[in-house]
Design a protein around this motif. Structure first.
Motif, PDB file in Angstrom:
ATOM      1  N   MET A 111      31.954  59.639  49.471  1.00 45.70           N
ATOM      2  CA  MET A 111      32.840  59.714  48.307  1.00 45.70           C
ATOM      3  C   MET A 111      32.842  61.108  47.702  1.00 45.70           C
ATOM      4  O   MET A 111      33.873  61.593  47.233  1.00 45.70           O
ATOM      5  N   ALA A 112      31.687  61.781  47.714  1.00 46.88           N
ATOM      6  CA  ALA A 112      31.618  63.145  47.187  1.00 46.88           C
ATOM      7  C   ALA A 112      32.489  64.079  48.018  1.00 46.88           C
ATOM      8  O   ALA A 112      33.224  64.917  47.476  1.00 46.88           O
ATOM      9  N   ASP A 113      32.425  63.934  49.332  1.00 46.91           N
ATOM     10  CA  ASP A 113      33.254  64.771  50.199  1.00 46.91           C
ATOM     11  C   ASP A 113      34.736  64.448  50.017  1.00 46.91           C
ATOM     12  O   ASP A 113      35.584  65.352  50.019  1.00 46.91           O
ATOM     13  N   ALA A 114      35.063  63.162  49.844  1.00 51.05           N
ATOM     14  CA  ALA A 114      36.456  62.777  49.615  1.00 51.05           C
ATOM     15  C   ALA A 114      36.964  63.353  48.293  1.00 51.05           C
ATOM     16  O   ALA A 114      38.111  63.811  48.195  1.00 51.05           O
ATOM     17  N   LEU A 115      36.112  63.323  47.275  1.00 57.43           N
ATOM     18  CA  LEU A 115      36.486  63.880  45.976  1.00 57.43           C
ATOM     19  C   LEU A 115      36.760  65.380  46.100  1.00 57.43           C
ATOM     20  O   LEU A 115      37.707  65.907  45.497  1.00 57.43           O
TER      21      LEU A 115
ATOM     22  N   PHE B  37      25.396  59.068  39.567  1.00 60.51           N
ATOM     23  CA  PHE B  37      24.722  59.196  40.869  1.00 60.51           C
ATOM     24  C   PHE B  37      25.659  59.914  41.844  1.00 60.51           C
ATOM     25  O   PHE B  37      25.274  60.860  42.529  1.00 60.51           O
ATOM     26  N   LEU B  38      26.932  59.467  41.865  1.00 63.80           N
ATOM     27  CA  LEU B  38      27.940  60.118  42.694  1.00 63.80           C
ATOM     28  C   LEU B  38      28.172  61.557  42.242  1.00 63.80           C
ATOM     29  O   LEU B  38      28.295  62.473  43.073  1.00 63.80           O
ATOM     30  N   ALA B  39      28.235  61.781  40.929  1.00 61.15           N
ATOM     31  CA  ALA B  39      28.473  63.134  40.416  1.00 61.15           C
ATOM     32  C   ALA B  39      27.334  64.082  40.809  1.00 61.15           C
ATOM     33  O   ALA B  39      27.568  65.253  41.132  1.00 61.15           O
ATOM     34  N   GLN B  40      26.099  63.576  40.797  1.00 60.64           N
ATOM     35  CA  GLN B  40      24.985  64.410  41.263  1.00 60.64           C
ATOM     36  C   GLN B  40      25.127  64.716  42.748  1.00 60.64           C
ATOM     37  O   GLN B  40      24.862  65.844  43.194  1.00 60.64           O
ATOM     38  N   SER B  41      25.499  63.714  43.530  1.00 63.22           N
ATOM     39  CA  SER B  41      25.693  63.940  44.964  1.00 63.22           C
ATOM     40  C   SER B  41      26.741  65.023  45.187  1.00 63.22           C
ATOM     41  O   SER B  41      26.560  65.922  46.022  1.00 63.22           O
ATOM     42  N   TYR B  42      27.821  64.952  44.419  1.00 60.29           N
ATOM     43  CA  TYR B  42      28.857  65.985  44.516  1.00 60.29           C
ATOM     44  C   TYR B  42      28.282  67.352  44.145  1.00 60.29           C
ATOM     45  O   TYR B  42      28.540  68.353  44.815  1.00 60.29           O
TER      46      TYR B  42
ATOM     47  N   TYR C 196      23.287  57.319  58.864  1.00 61.30           N
ATOM     48  CA  TYR C 196      22.892  57.409  57.455  1.00 61.30           C
ATOM     49  C   TYR C 196      22.769  58.864  57.016  1.00 61.30           C
ATOM     50  O   TYR C 196      22.146  59.682  57.690  1.00 61.30           O
ATOM     51  N   GLU C 197      23.352  59.180  55.886  1.00 59.69           N
ATOM     52  CA  GLU C 197      23.178  60.481  55.242  1.00 59.69           C
ATOM     53  C   GLU C 197      22.686  60.244  53.827  1.00 59.69           C
ATOM     54  O   GLU C 197      23.285  59.461  53.088  1.00 59.69           O
ATOM     55  N   PRO C 198      21.618  60.904  53.417  1.00 56.65           N
ATOM     56  CA  PRO C 198      21.148  60.731  52.033  1.00 56.65           C
ATOM     57  C   PRO C 198      22.156  61.328  51.059  1.00 56.65           C
ATOM     58  O   PRO C 198      22.945  62.208  51.423  1.00 56.65           O
ATOM     59  N   PRO C 199      22.168  60.852  49.812  1.00 57.10           N
ATOM     60  CA  PRO C 199      23.136  61.372  48.835  1.00 57.10           C
ATOM     61  C   PRO C 199      22.944  62.850  48.532  1.00 57.10           C
ATOM     62  O   PRO C 199      23.881  63.531  48.116  1.00 57.10           O
ATOM     63  N   LYS C 200      21.722  63.344  48.767  1.00 56.96           N
ATOM     64  CA  LYS C 200      21.420  64.753  48.518  1.00 56.96           C
ATOM     65  C   LYS C 200      20.978  65.399  49.828  1.00 56.96           C
ATOM     66  O   LYS C 200      20.004  64.958  50.438  1.00 56.96           O
TER      67      LYS C 200
ATOM     68  N   GLU D 176      19.172  67.645  52.562  1.00 58.05           N
ATOM     69  CA  GLU D 176      17.794  68.130  52.588  1.00 58.05           C
ATOM     70  C   GLU D 176      17.736  69.572  52.113  1.00 58.05           C
ATOM     71  O   GLU D 176      18.541  70.422  52.517  1.00 58.05           O
ATOM     72  N   ASP D 177      16.782  69.843  51.231  1.00 62.56           N
ATOM     73  CA  ASP D 177      16.529  71.190  50.681  1.00 62.56           C
ATOM     74  C   ASP D 177      17.660  71.708  49.790  1.00 62.56           C
ATOM     75  O   ASP D 177      17.663  72.889  49.422  1.00 62.56           O
ATOM     76  N   ALA D 178      18.631  70.880  49.429  1.00 64.71           N
ATOM     77  CA  ALA D 178      19.708  71.332  48.549  1.00 64.71           C
ATOM     78  C   ALA D 178      19.180  71.572  47.142  1.00 64.71           C
ATOM     79  O   ALA D 178      18.290  70.867  46.660  1.00 64.71           O
ATOM     80  N   LYS D 179      19.723  72.577  46.488  1.00 65.18           N
ATOM     81  CA  LYS D 179      19.318  72.926  45.126  1.00 65.18           C
ATOM     82  C   LYS D 179      20.419  72.538  44.142  1.00 65.18           C
ATOM     83  O   LYS D 179      21.613  72.628  44.464  1.00 65.18           O
ATOM     84  N   ALA D 180      20.013  72.127  42.959  1.00 64.13           N
ATOM     85  CA  ALA D 180      20.993  71.809  41.922  1.00 64.13           C
ATOM     86  C   ALA D 180      21.733  73.081  41.512  1.00 64.13           C
ATOM     87  O   ALA D 180      21.114  74.140  41.370  1.00 64.13           O
ATOM     88  N   PRO D 181      23.036  72.999  41.322  1.00 68.58           N
ATOM     89  CA  PRO D 181      23.800  74.203  40.953  1.00 68.58           C
ATOM     90  C   PRO D 181      23.456  74.656  39.541  1.00 68.58           C
ATOM     91  O   PRO D 181      23.145  73.853  38.664  1.00 68.58           O
ATOM     92  N   ASP D 182      23.550  75.957  39.343  1.00 67.59           N
ATOM     93  CA  ASP D 182      23.259  76.552  38.036  1.00 67.59           C
ATOM     94  C   ASP D 182      24.542  76.573  37.201  1.00 67.59           C
ATOM     95  O   ASP D 182      25.087  77.625  36.884  1.00 67.59           O
ATOM     96  N   VAL D 183      25.032  75.379  36.856  1.00 70.79           N
ATOM     97  CA  VAL D 183      26.237  75.245  36.033  1.00 70.79           C
ATOM     98  C   VAL D 183      25.858  74.512  34.755  1.00 70.79           C
ATOM     99  O   VAL D 183      24.877  73.749  34.733  1.00 70.79           O
ATOM    100  N   PRO D 184      26.592  74.737  33.674  1.00 70.24           N
ATOM    101  CA  PRO D 184      26.297  73.996  32.441  1.00 70.24           C
ATOM    102  C   PRO D 184      26.334  72.488  32.691  1.00 70.24           C
ATOM    103  O   PRO D 184      27.321  71.954  33.194  1.00 70.24           O
TER     104      PRO D 184
END
Length: 308
Positions: A6-10, A32-37, A232-236, A238-246
């Motif tokens: 869904m994140a990729d579709a968005l 949860f979806l927004a974090q995955s995105y 299966y793909e995890p929602p996050k 591997e080794d991905a970092k949270a973006p530095d956005v407000p």
């Protein structure tokens, strides 16, 4: 139907509409979806709002903050109400003993507490549980019967809610107290062992067994779920970092579905985050009260960061 798809579709929709950047809001599972995105397409975000949220990874599979928040919220609601006298925690313990002794079981009570965090007036929902319990202890079962049977939440119309859709995410992505790769028979053994090994007093006045086998937690529904496959793909990633956005994380003080504890954990994941906790607020209180403190804080955040 799973979050990474869904994140990729968005993101495809974003690109098709010609936007280089978007502001993304997600509440409850939407967060949860927004974090995955955010972890997959963070370079396309200019701001992020996570309303009533929880971790993509690292949750305790017992979700201890959920029942503890619900139990504490009954006490908090009673302490703040002029119509609720006495020790609510002690009264809850008496109610649990009564339900066990009379053969009613505590499942209805656990369900009622879990659902009480939803809606505009969470304090009223928790007080309703206390009042129905008091009536039952005084020999009048009618309010209790109405609370746990007649008013028991249903899944409503499939246009608005699909239980199978929730299980696709929950049974695949949420941590369980057994090995997801194991067979059903082994999972059942691991479930029993996990119950025996867990602190039996962790959820007083409920036992660990009562919590694990309750309908609201969802372990029983996922026992027969297929093991993850190579697709299966995890929602996050591997080794991905949270973006530095407000990023604004919003939690309701009395939300026992996605608790303030979980909200603070999520806020710690994002380097440029703010955390707001709505006093007396329940699950996604901003959705039910557009003029309340949580909704106003979201609008302030958006005006401050994207100028709208």
């Amino acid at each position: 139907y799973r979050p990474e798809a869904m994140a990729d579709a968005l993101d495809d929709v974003r690109a098709a509409l010609g936007y280089d950047e978007i502001t993304l809001y997600g509440d409850s599972y939407g967060s949860f979806l927004a974090q995955s995105y955010a972890f997959r397409h963070g370079d396309t975000l200019n701001a992020l709002v996570l309303d009533s949220t929880y971790l993509l990874e690292g949750e305790d599979p017992w979700y201890p903050s959920l029942p503890r928040t619900g139990i504490r919220s009954i006490e908090t609601a009673c302490d703040r109400s002029e119509d609720c006298s006495g020790d609510a925690a002690r009264r809850l313990g008496r109610l649990v003993d009564h339900l066990r002794d009379t053969g009613r079981g505590v499942g209805g009570l656990i369900d009622a507490i879990a659902e009480a965090g939803t809606g505009t007036f969470a304090t009223d929902s928790y007080l309703k549980i206390d009042r129905a319990g008091r009536s039952l202890l005084q020999g009048n079962p009618a309010p209790w019967r109405k609370l746990t049977r007649e008013d028991k939440p249903a899944y409503h119309h499939p246009r608005f809610y699909r239980r199978a859709g929730e299980l696709v995410v929950g049974c695949n992505d949420y941590p369980m107290i057994w090995d997801k790769e194991a067979s059903e028979d082994v999972r059942r053994e691991q479930l029993e062992q996990a119950i025996r090994d867990y602190d039996p007093q962790a959820f007083n006045p409920f036992t660990a067994r009562e919590m694990a086998l309750s309908s609201e937690i969802g372990y029983l529904e996922c026992l027969t779920w297929p093991a993850p496959t190579s697709l299966y793909e995890p929602p996050k990633p591997e080794d991905a970092k949270a973006p530095d956005v407000p990023t604004l994380v919003v939690a309701g003080e009395l939300d026992d579905i996605t608790t303030p504890t979980e909200g603070k954990q999520v806020a710690a994941e994002f380097p440029n985050s703010e955390y707001f906790e709505a006093r007396n607020g329940g699950h996604v209180v901003s959705l039910y009260d557009s003029h309340g403190p949580a909704a106003k804080e979201i609008r302030r955040f958006l005006r401050r960061n994207i100028g709208t």
